[in-house]
Design a protein around this motif. Structure first.
Motif, PDB file in Angstrom:
ATOM      1  N   MET A 283     -15.504   5.972   2.153  1.00 54.02           N
ATOM      2  CA  MET A 283     -14.315   5.633   0.988  1.00 54.02           C
ATOM      3  C   MET A 283     -14.057   4.464   0.205  1.00 54.02           C
ATOM      4  SD  MET A 283     -10.586   7.075   0.945  1.00 54.02           S
ATOM      5  CE  MET A 283     -10.180   8.035  -0.004  1.00 54.02           C
ATOM      6  N   LEU A 284     -14.295   3.841  -0.163  1.00 49.55           N
ATOM      7  CA  LEU A 284     -13.381   3.040  -1.374  1.00 49.55           C
ATOM      8  C   LEU A 284     -12.515   3.157  -1.397  1.00 49.55           C
ATOM      9  CD1 LEU A 284     -14.354  -0.189  -2.267  1.00 49.55           C
ATOM     10  CD2 LEU A 284     -14.671   0.580  -4.623  1.00 49.55           C
ATOM     11  N   HIS A 285     -11.412   1.922  -0.827  1.00 48.86           N
ATOM     12  CA  HIS A 285      -9.188   1.502  -0.881  1.00 48.86           C
ATOM     13  C   HIS A 285      -9.976   0.533  -1.676  1.00 48.86           C
ATOM     14  CE1 HIS A 285      -8.645   4.450   1.986  1.00 48.86           C
ATOM     15  NE2 HIS A 285      -9.483   4.080   2.663  1.00 48.86           N
ATOM     16  N   ILE A 286      -9.250   0.286  -3.256  1.00 54.93           N
ATOM     17  CA  ILE A 286      -8.976  -0.363  -3.922  1.00 54.93           C
ATOM     18  C   ILE A 286      -7.614  -0.968  -3.432  1.00 54.93           C
ATOM     19  CG2 ILE A 286      -9.396  -1.741  -6.086  1.00 54.93           C
ATOM     20  CD1 ILE A 286     -10.719   0.980  -6.426  1.00 54.93           C
ATOM     21  N   VAL A 287      -7.601  -2.116  -3.652  1.00 54.63           N
ATOM     22  CA  VAL A 287      -5.551  -2.657  -3.525  1.00 54.63           C
ATOM     23  C   VAL A 287      -6.101  -3.617  -4.711  1.00 54.63           C
ATOM     24  CG1 VAL A 287      -4.194  -3.892  -1.843  1.00 54.63           C
ATOM     25  CG2 VAL A 287      -6.078  -2.315  -0.631  1.00 54.63           C
ATOM     26  N   ASN A 288      -4.960  -4.140  -5.888  1.00 55.14           N
ATOM     27  CA  ASN A 288      -4.452  -4.820  -6.445  1.00 55.14           C
ATOM     28  C   ASN A 288      -3.212  -5.609  -6.770  1.00 55.14           C
ATOM     29  OD1 ASN A 288      -2.694  -3.092  -7.385  1.00 55.14           O
ATOM     30  ND2 ASN A 288      -3.698  -3.033  -9.433  1.00 55.14           N
ATOM     31  N   LYS A 289      -2.479  -5.309  -5.488  1.00 55.84           N
ATOM     32  CA  LYS A 289      -1.137  -6.230  -5.188  1.00 55.84           C
ATOM     33  C   LYS A 289      -1.150  -6.942  -4.725  1.00 55.84           C
ATOM     34  CE  LYS A 289       1.143  -3.554  -8.143  1.00 55.84           C
ATOM     35  NZ  LYS A 289      -0.048  -1.944  -7.669  1.00 55.84           N
TER      36      LYS A 289
ATOM     37  N   GLU B  88      -1.086  -2.585   3.441  1.00 50.30           N
ATOM     38  CA  GLU B  88      -0.557  -2.316   5.366  1.00 50.30           C
ATOM     39  C   GLU B  88      -1.025  -1.032   4.801  1.00 50.30           C
ATOM     40  OE1 GLU B  88       3.608  -3.700   6.949  1.00 50.30           O
ATOM     41  OE2 GLU B  88       3.312  -5.488   5.680  1.00 50.30           O
ATOM     42  N   SER B  89      -0.744  -0.305   4.360  1.00 52.77           N
ATOM     43  CA  SER B  89      -0.667   1.470   3.445  1.00 52.77           C
ATOM     44  C   SER B  89      -2.187   1.443   4.148  1.00 52.77           C
ATOM     45  CB  SER B  89      -0.028   1.922   3.015  1.00 52.77           C
ATOM     46  OG  SER B  89       1.495   1.273   3.350  1.00 52.77           O
ATOM     47  N   CYS B  90      -2.838   0.575   2.876  1.00 57.08           N
ATOM     48  CA  CYS B  90      -4.296   0.883   3.143  1.00 57.08           C
ATOM     49  C   CYS B  90      -5.259   0.722   4.476  1.00 57.08           C
ATOM     50  CB  CYS B  90      -5.050   0.164   1.960  1.00 57.08           C
ATOM     51  SG  CYS B  90      -6.422   0.092   2.394  1.00 57.08           S
ATOM     52  N   LEU B  91      -4.448  -0.540   4.939  1.00 56.24           N
ATOM     53  CA  LEU B  91      -5.613  -0.743   6.019  1.00 56.24           C
ATOM     54  C   LEU B  91      -4.807   0.380   7.647  1.00 56.24           C
ATOM     55  CD1 LEU B  91      -4.364  -4.974   6.457  1.00 56.24           C
ATOM     56  CD2 LEU B  91      -6.730  -3.300   6.090  1.00 56.24           C
ATOM     57  N   ARG B  92      -3.582   1.259   7.374  1.00 58.61           N
ATOM     58  CA  ARG B  92      -3.699   2.096   8.438  1.00 58.61           C
ATOM     59  C   ARG B  92      -4.369   3.569   7.993  1.00 58.61           C
ATOM     60  NH1 ARG B  92       0.705   5.784   8.043  1.00 58.61           N
ATOM     61  NH2 ARG B  92       1.624   5.346   5.810  1.00 58.61           N
ATOM     62  N   LEU B  93      -4.288   3.430   6.760  1.00 59.56           N
ATOM     63  CA  LEU B  93      -4.997   5.382   6.708  1.00 59.56           C
ATOM     64  C   LEU B  93      -6.307   4.814   6.008  1.00 59.56           C
ATOM     65  CD1 LEU B  93      -2.173   6.485   4.339  1.00 59.56           C
ATOM     66  CD2 LEU B  93      -2.586   6.837   7.069  1.00 59.56           C
ATOM     67  N   ALA B  94      -7.116   3.514   6.694  1.00 62.63           N
ATOM     68  CA  ALA B  94      -8.870   3.441   5.557  1.00 62.63           C
ATOM     69  C   ALA B  94      -8.949   4.173   7.201  1.00 62.63           C
ATOM     70  CB  ALA B  94      -8.899   2.026   5.617  1.00 62.63           C
TER      71      ALA B  94
ATOM     72  N   ILE C  96     -12.834  -1.984   2.187  1.00 58.34           N
ATOM     73  CA  ILE C  96     -11.648  -2.377   0.468  1.00 58.34           C
ATOM     74  C   ILE C  96     -12.147  -3.273   0.303  1.00 58.34           C
ATOM     75  CG2 ILE C  96      -9.242  -3.752   1.568  1.00 58.34           C
ATOM     76  CD1 ILE C  96      -9.681  -2.213   3.453  1.00 58.34           C
ATOM     77  N   LEU C  97     -11.448  -3.017  -1.153  1.00 59.84           N
ATOM     78  CA  LEU C  97     -12.218  -3.784  -1.583  1.00 59.84           C
ATOM     79  C   LEU C  97     -11.165  -4.743  -2.414  1.00 59.84           C
ATOM     80  CD1 LEU C  97     -13.904  -5.589  -4.141  1.00 59.84           C
ATOM     81  CD2 LEU C  97     -13.475  -3.537  -6.091  1.00 59.84           C
TER      82      LEU C  97
ATOM     83  N   GLY D   7      -4.243  -8.574  10.211  1.00 57.43           N
ATOM     84  CA  GLY D   7      -4.283  -7.902   9.650  1.00 57.43           C
ATOM     85  C   GLY D   7      -5.397  -7.514   8.923  1.00 57.43           C
ATOM     86  N   VAL D   8      -6.098  -8.527   7.472  1.00 59.57           N
ATOM     87  CA  VAL D   8      -7.803  -8.136   7.452  1.00 59.57           C
ATOM     88  C   VAL D   8      -8.276  -8.606   8.479  1.00 59.57           C
ATOM     89  CG1 VAL D   8      -8.931  -9.142   5.748  1.00 59.57           C
ATOM     90  CG2 VAL D   8      -6.581  -8.496   5.208  1.00 59.57           C
ATOM     91  N   LYS D   9      -7.721  -9.665   9.732  1.00 58.26           N
ATOM     92  CA  LYS D   9      -9.020 -10.087  10.441  1.00 58.26           C
ATOM     93  C   LYS D   9      -9.370  -9.120  11.154  1.00 58.26           C
ATOM     94  CE  LYS D   9      -7.596 -14.515  10.720  1.00 58.26           C
ATOM     95  NZ  LYS D   9      -7.326 -15.925  11.095  1.00 58.26           N
ATOM     96  N   ALA D  10      -8.134  -8.127  11.449  1.00 59.99           N
ATOM     97  CA  ALA D  10      -8.420  -7.082  12.805  1.00 59.99           C
ATOM     98  C   ALA D  10      -9.189  -6.245  12.328  1.00 59.99           C
ATOM     99  CB  ALA D  10      -7.369  -7.034  13.020  1.00 59.99           C
ATOM    100  N   ALA D  11      -8.917  -5.711  11.120  1.00 54.65           N
ATOM    101  CA  ALA D  11      -9.842  -4.813  10.352  1.00 54.65           C
ATOM    102  C   ALA D  11     -11.361  -5.199  10.337  1.00 54.65           C
ATOM    103  CB  ALA D  11      -9.268  -4.250   9.052  1.00 54.65           C
TER     104      ALA D  11
END
Lengths: 135, 99, 119
Positions: free
Chosen positions: B1-7, B16-22, B28-29, B47-51
């Motif tokens: 699945m590709l998650h897209i975050v624009n904020k 945060e929600s994206c990282l929790r449910l990815a 993640i783009l 959070g990004v580094k951990a992911a």
């Protein structure tokens, strides 16, 4: 029906194709229109005989809170529509447990019966969809 | 699945929600103001580094360049252009936009 | 591959429609097909022919019209969302058509991927 479905003859154009559709609701009602117009898509989707799920995540869980009374803001209270979804054969309503908890809510506060999912369950369900439409 | 975050991670908790449910193995783009989450020492950097161990993180290079943060990017975040964005969508079975 | 696109924000205030446009152009350049671009919520405001941006700015509406003309892309504006916001046949830009929400669901069924651009 043809007007609401965009003139599409559902039976002919999409016959036999059943995809997993998930509508991800992440916005509170009233402050913006996303929740209401999102619900309008959900209702139309019922005409296409697809495998439809609704997910309520983050502020989307506020859409389902019981006791909404919108007279004072002169905006239509659309929360009873969630109770009517069953009549459209839309019965898969999933709520993100962490979002509920983070807002001091429990299932008792919600207007419809839902299935509350853990992070892992919600992630699995989302990943298993063919189409994810987010509002 | 590709998650897209624009904020921007300072404006919303979408990432945060994206990282929790990815799920592990997903991508993640970061696009538009989402690219600020790909910069060093930003509020979401940990959070990004951990992911990065379990998901791939990409940032849309035209958005990175537009915002002048090319030289501030976290190690491990991969840059893609619009063509790369298209490839990511094609490579993954579905996409979720965290609006 | 066939892509369906949904755009949820209007022009200029949000970058969503710019990003969607660049995505569509890149997809076409790679030989993919665009099944439909569906404009919903304030996204319907991308379809008005009454916008007049300054000359040194991009013309977002005309850009969509041109893409539709050159590549035969189906640009669909949700009727209910459009009526709410004053987008009517009489002020519709070239290449756009007004239709029902079923067009979005159908695009989800027919396209290989559906990508949502919003804010």
């Amino acid at each position: 029906m043809t007007e609401s479905t965009g003139g599409i003859e559902v039976e002919e154009e999409t016959a036999g194709r059943v995809k997993k559709f998930m509508f991800v609701n992440r916005k509170a009602p009233y402050g913006t229109i996303y929740a209401l117009e999102g619900l309008e898509v959900v209702l139309i989707s019922a005409a296409f005989d697809q495998d439809v799920s609704l997910a309520f995540v983050d502020d989307g869980v506020y859409e389902l809170v019981k006791g909404q009374a919108t007279k004072g803001i002169d905006v239509k209270n659309f929360s009873p529509t969630y109770r009517a979804l069953e009549g459209y054969d839309i019965e898969k309503l999933y709520v993100d447990a962490e979002s509920l908890k983070a807002r001091g809510l429990t299932e008792e506060n919600l207007i419809v019966p839902v299935e509350v999912l853990s992070n892992e369950e919600m992630a699995d369900l989302m990943a298993a969809q063919d189409v994810v439409i987010s509002f | 699945m590709l998650h897209i975050v624009n904020k921007s991670p300072y404006q919303t908790r979408n990432l945060e929600s994206c990282l929790r449910l990815a799920k592990a193995g997903s991508a993640i783009l970061l696009i538009e103001d989402g690219v600020y989450a790909a910069t060093r020492d930003n509020i979401a950097a940990a959070g990004v580094k951990a992911a990065l161990g379990s998901v791939s993180v990409y940032a849309l290079s035209p958005d990175v360049e537009a915002r002048g943060v090319n030289n501030l990017l976290l190690d491990g975040v991969k840059l893609v252009d619009y063509g790369g964005f298209v490839d990511l969508v094609a490579e993954h079975a579905n996409t979720q936009s965290w609006l | 591959m066939k892509f369906g696109i949904m755009i949820s924000e209007g022009p200029y205030t949000h970058q969503a429609t710019d990003t969607a446009y660049q995505f569509v152009k890149a997809a076409l350049a790679k030989g993919h097909q665009i099944h439909r671009v569906f404009f919903y919520h304030d996204g319907v405001n991308n379809a008005t022919r009454l916008t007049e941006p300054p000359q040194d700015d991009r013309n977002i509406v005309n850009r969509w019209s041109k893409l539709a003309e050159e590549h035969g892309i189906d640009l669909v504006v949700c009727v209910a969302a459009a009526l709410r916001r004053g987008i009517l046949e009489e002020n519709l830009a070239k290449g756009f058509r007004i239709s029902g929400l079923g067009q979005l669901v159908e695009s989800g069924i027919q396209a290989d991927r559906l990508v949502v651009f919003g804010d």
